[in-house]
Scaffold this active site. Structure first.
Site, PDB file in Angstrom:
ATOM      1  CG  HIS A   1      -7.107 -19.705  20.941  1.00 41.88           C
ATOM      2  ND1 HIS A   1      -7.710 -19.013  19.884  1.00 41.88           N
ATOM      3  CD2 HIS A   1      -7.784 -20.015  22.423  1.00 41.88           C
ATOM      4  CE1 HIS A   1      -8.511 -18.365  20.202  1.00 41.88           C
ATOM      5  NE2 HIS A   1      -8.349 -18.538  21.995  1.00 41.88           N
ATOM      6  CB  CYS A   2      -8.120 -24.362  16.816  1.00 43.65           C
ATOM      7  SG  CYS A   2      -7.492 -23.041  15.484  1.00 43.65           S
ATOM      8  CB  VAL A   3      -9.377 -28.094  19.645  1.00 44.47           C
ATOM      9  CG1 VAL A   3      -9.424 -28.049  17.941  1.00 44.47           C
ATOM     10  CG2 VAL A   3      -8.247 -28.374  20.850  1.00 44.47           C
TER      11      VAL A   3
END
Length: 390
Positions: free
Chosen positions: A381-383
């Protein structure tokens, strides 16, 4: 290799669960739920849609800075490429690379299913935090806003000694991605990151106070002021403030590692497994306890699903396990599947996969992304940042 050198077009360890040397003790910031039940949004009004709704494509960013990553750079690149190829099986992926040399390497490693562009300079790979939030109006309109990324309150410098200038390009990624997508863009009047807020697309947000009501991002702003701005930008009417952890990771406790929306009215929380430090175990339970007593903007009592984190990390050396982001929750949603991770704890991996599949009604793909979740301290999700169908 699907690579575009279109420079004329408009346009580290991130997280650690170890106590910083000399850092103050982490604080659990328990916060009450604010805001009453309000009327649903008006038809045709702008809103950030839920991540489970149809996407046009996913945006990513290629890490190429040895200043940020040092000797881990090639390992992080391999995980980013693996994730990009997997997502591209289900929907288009655009990978922003910092110039032609980085784009050529990205294209080689990612392969022909990923579109690589070199016209949007990037510092690092955290597109969830640096990219724009896209909004739709239900009539074919698309616009966007940015959250004024400042390297997690400049924590990248204070935690790891990475020069603030190393992230300068990421401070302008949001407006350049928006321009490439043909979406108008404005800057929000608060500072934060996309990973710091969850949204259901139906009027309700949830976030940890530790990320937002923090002098490293929004000095002098009250919680009410920050809430009002976020609600306005997201097209929402109710905020659920959740407990957070300050000073224990570079994000000050982003919500997307612990609790996520599945769809309006339904959230999932990961209760910590045996490998998580006690402060995160307590925080996850506190978040759960707030959510089970919460209603959303439409007056629905939230349905709170739970999974448990891994109890073992057999591939990770014992001395590095407490740094590891052992979160299944940090998944990327695509139109046809959910992409998350597995940690080698077979029982917990399989249980998490089954629970997420049942919740979404979509296949769950579990990848080995140990370098991203370990050396990087962030996840799928972060990337990634989804661009919705307008």
């Amino acid at each position: 290799m699907k690579t575009q050198y279109d420079g004329d077009r408009a346009g580290i360890s991130r997280r650690t669960l170890l106590t910083r040397t000399g850092a103050a003790a982490a604080a659990l910031v328990a916060a009450p739920v604010l805001g009453g039940v309000q009327p649903a949004r008006a038809a045709g009004s702008w809103r950030v849609p839920g991540e489970e709704t149809p996407h046009k494509r996913t945006w990513m960013a290629w890490p190429s800075s040895s200043t940020i990553w040092g000797s881990s750079l090639s390992l992080i690149q391999a995980d980013i490429a693996k994730l990009a190829r997997t997502i591209a099986t289900y929907e288009p992926v655009i990978m922003c690379a910092d110039g032609p040399t980085a784009a050529a390497r990205a294209g080689t490693i990612c392969g022909p299913t990923v579109t690589v562009i070199s016209s949007i300079p990037v510092s690092d790979c955290w597109m969830r935090d640096t990219g724009p939030l896209f909004r739709v109006d239900g009539t074919g309109g698309l616009d966007s806003f940015g959250l004024n990324f400042n390297a997690w309150g400049e924590n990248a410098t204070s935690f790891y000694g990475i020069p603030a200038s190393a992230y300068d390009k990421d401070r302008t990624v949001a407006q350049q991605v928006a321009a490439y997508a043909g979406a108008s863009f404005v800057r929000a009047d608060v500072v934060g990151e996309g990973g710091g807020v969850e949204y259901d697309g139906d009027g309700t947000l949830m976030a940890t106070e530790s990320c937002w009501v923090n002098s490293n991002r929004n000095p002098g702003r009250t919680r009410d002021q920050i809430e009002a701005e976020l609600l306005s930008r997201f097209g929402a009417s109710k905020m659920i403030w959740l407990p957070g952890v300050t000073g224990k990771d570079v994000t000050d406790g982003h919500i997307d590692g612990t609790a996520r929306y599945i769809k309006p009215g339904v959230v999932m929380v990961q209760l910590a497994g045996a490998v998580r430090p006690d402060v995160w175990t307590a925080n996850a339970q506190a978040i759960h306890d707030v959510l089970v007593n919460s209603t959303d903007a439409r007056g629905r009592q939230l349905q709170v699903l739970t999974i448990e984190g891994p109890d073992t990390l057999p591939r990770i050396p014992a001395g590095k396990q407490k740094q590891f982001l052992s979160s299944y929750m940090n998944w990327a949603v695509t139109d046809q599947a959910v992409i998350t991770t597995q940690f080698g704890d077979t029982t917990k991996d399989e249980a998490a996969k089954a629970a997420i599949e049942a919740a979404y009604g979509r296949p769950v793909i579990q990848l080995d992304l140990d370098n991203l979740y370990g050396n990087g301290g962030g996840g799928a999700h972060c990337v990634t940042m989804q661009e919705p169908n307008s």
